[in-house]
Write a protein that holds these residues in place. Structure first.
Motif, PDB file in Angstrom:
ATOM      1  N   UNK A 288       0.853  -1.179   0.000  1.00 27.44           N
ATOM      2  CA  UNK A 288       0.000   0.000   0.000  1.00 27.44           C
ATOM      3  C   UNK A 288       0.894   1.235   0.000  1.00 27.44           C
ATOM      4  N   UNK A 289       0.408   2.288  -0.609  1.00 29.13           N
ATOM      5  CA  UNK A 289       1.189   3.525  -0.672  1.00 29.13           C
ATOM      6  C   UNK A 289       1.471   4.045   0.730  1.00 29.13           C
ATOM      7  N   UNK A 290       2.563   4.773   0.876  1.00 25.30           N
ATOM      8  CA  UNK A 290       2.931   5.287   2.193  1.00 25.30           C
ATOM      9  C   UNK A 290       2.242   6.610   2.518  1.00 25.30           C
ATOM     10  N   UNK A 291       1.596   7.214   1.555  1.00 28.72           N
ATOM     11  CA  UNK A 291       0.839   8.430   1.860  1.00 28.72           C
ATOM     12  C   UNK A 291      -0.615   8.060   2.132  1.00 28.72           C
ATOM     13  N   UNK A 292      -1.435   9.029   2.412  1.00 24.73           N
ATOM     14  CA  UNK A 292      -2.813   8.758   2.815  1.00 24.73           C
ATOM     15  C   UNK A 292      -3.792   8.661   1.645  1.00 24.73           C
ATOM     16  N   UNK A 293      -3.316   8.698   0.425  1.00 25.54           N
ATOM     17  CA  UNK A 293      -4.231   8.697  -0.718  1.00 25.54           C
ATOM     18  C   UNK A 293      -5.055   7.411  -0.806  1.00 25.54           C
ATOM     19  N   UNK A 294      -4.460   6.260  -0.469  1.00 31.56           N
ATOM     20  CA  UNK A 294      -5.202   4.998  -0.518  1.00 31.56           C
ATOM     21  C   UNK A 294      -6.346   5.039   0.500  1.00 31.56           C
ATOM     22  N   UNK A 295      -6.036   5.480   1.715  1.00 29.71           N
ATOM     23  CA  UNK A 295      -7.062   5.553   2.761  1.00 29.71           C
ATOM     24  C   UNK A 295      -8.155   6.546   2.376  1.00 29.71           C
ATOM     25  N   UNK A 296      -7.754   7.688   1.867  1.00 36.29           N
ATOM     26  CA  UNK A 296      -8.732   8.706   1.482  1.00 36.29           C
ATOM     27  C   UNK A 296      -9.662   8.186   0.392  1.00 36.29           C
ATOM     28  N   UNK A 297      -9.108   7.420  -0.555  1.00 38.43           N
ATOM     29  CA  UNK A 297      -9.942   6.843  -1.614  1.00 38.43           C
ATOM     30  C   UNK A 297     -10.937   5.851  -1.023  1.00 38.43           C
TER      31      UNK A 297
END
Length: 122
Positions: free
Chosen positions: A45-54
């Motif tokens: 999973x990506x280390x930034x919050x973009x995955x969670x935000x999506x």
């Protein structure tokens, strides 16, 4: 002397044969595991919050969407803990709740310790 040389050659031949056989099995079974692990590592999973935000933005909830678990509940203090087997949910009042590690304590001990901390006694 010649007997020692023959025994040494036979021993070397047996070791090489065994190594080749185990190498074959390792390549057949262990090698596949290694390739599988490499594929899993490539899908981190990506280390930034973009995955969670999506995930958050795509979640459907007509009530309250819990930010920690993406559970849909009626009220914020109804949100479950993400790891219920190792966390206790403690309601602090005024619609607030926190999840705290059980830490090996007895049932209810986490709540007691949080209450003592809130009163400045711990």
């Amino acid at each position: 002397m010649e007997l020692r040389v023959v025994i040494l050659l036979l021993a070397t031949l047996l070791v090489q044969t065994a190594t080749a056989q185990f190498g074959f099995f390792d390549q057949m079974f262990g090698g596949q595991q290694q390739q599988h692990q490499q594929r899993q590592q490539q899908q981190n999973v990506r280390s930034d919050s973009s995955w969670y935000q999506a995930q958050y933005e795509n979640a459907h909830c007509d009530k309250y969407l819990c930010p920690g678990t993406l559970s849909c509940v009626h009220f914020p203090h109804h949100c479950p803990c993400a790891w219920e087997s190792v966390e206790d949910k403690v309601e602090l009042g005024e619609g607030l709740a926190v999840c705290a590690s059980k830490g090996g304590y007895k049932d209810g001990e986490t709540l007691r310790k949080i209450e003592l901390a809130r009163k400045g006694l711990l």
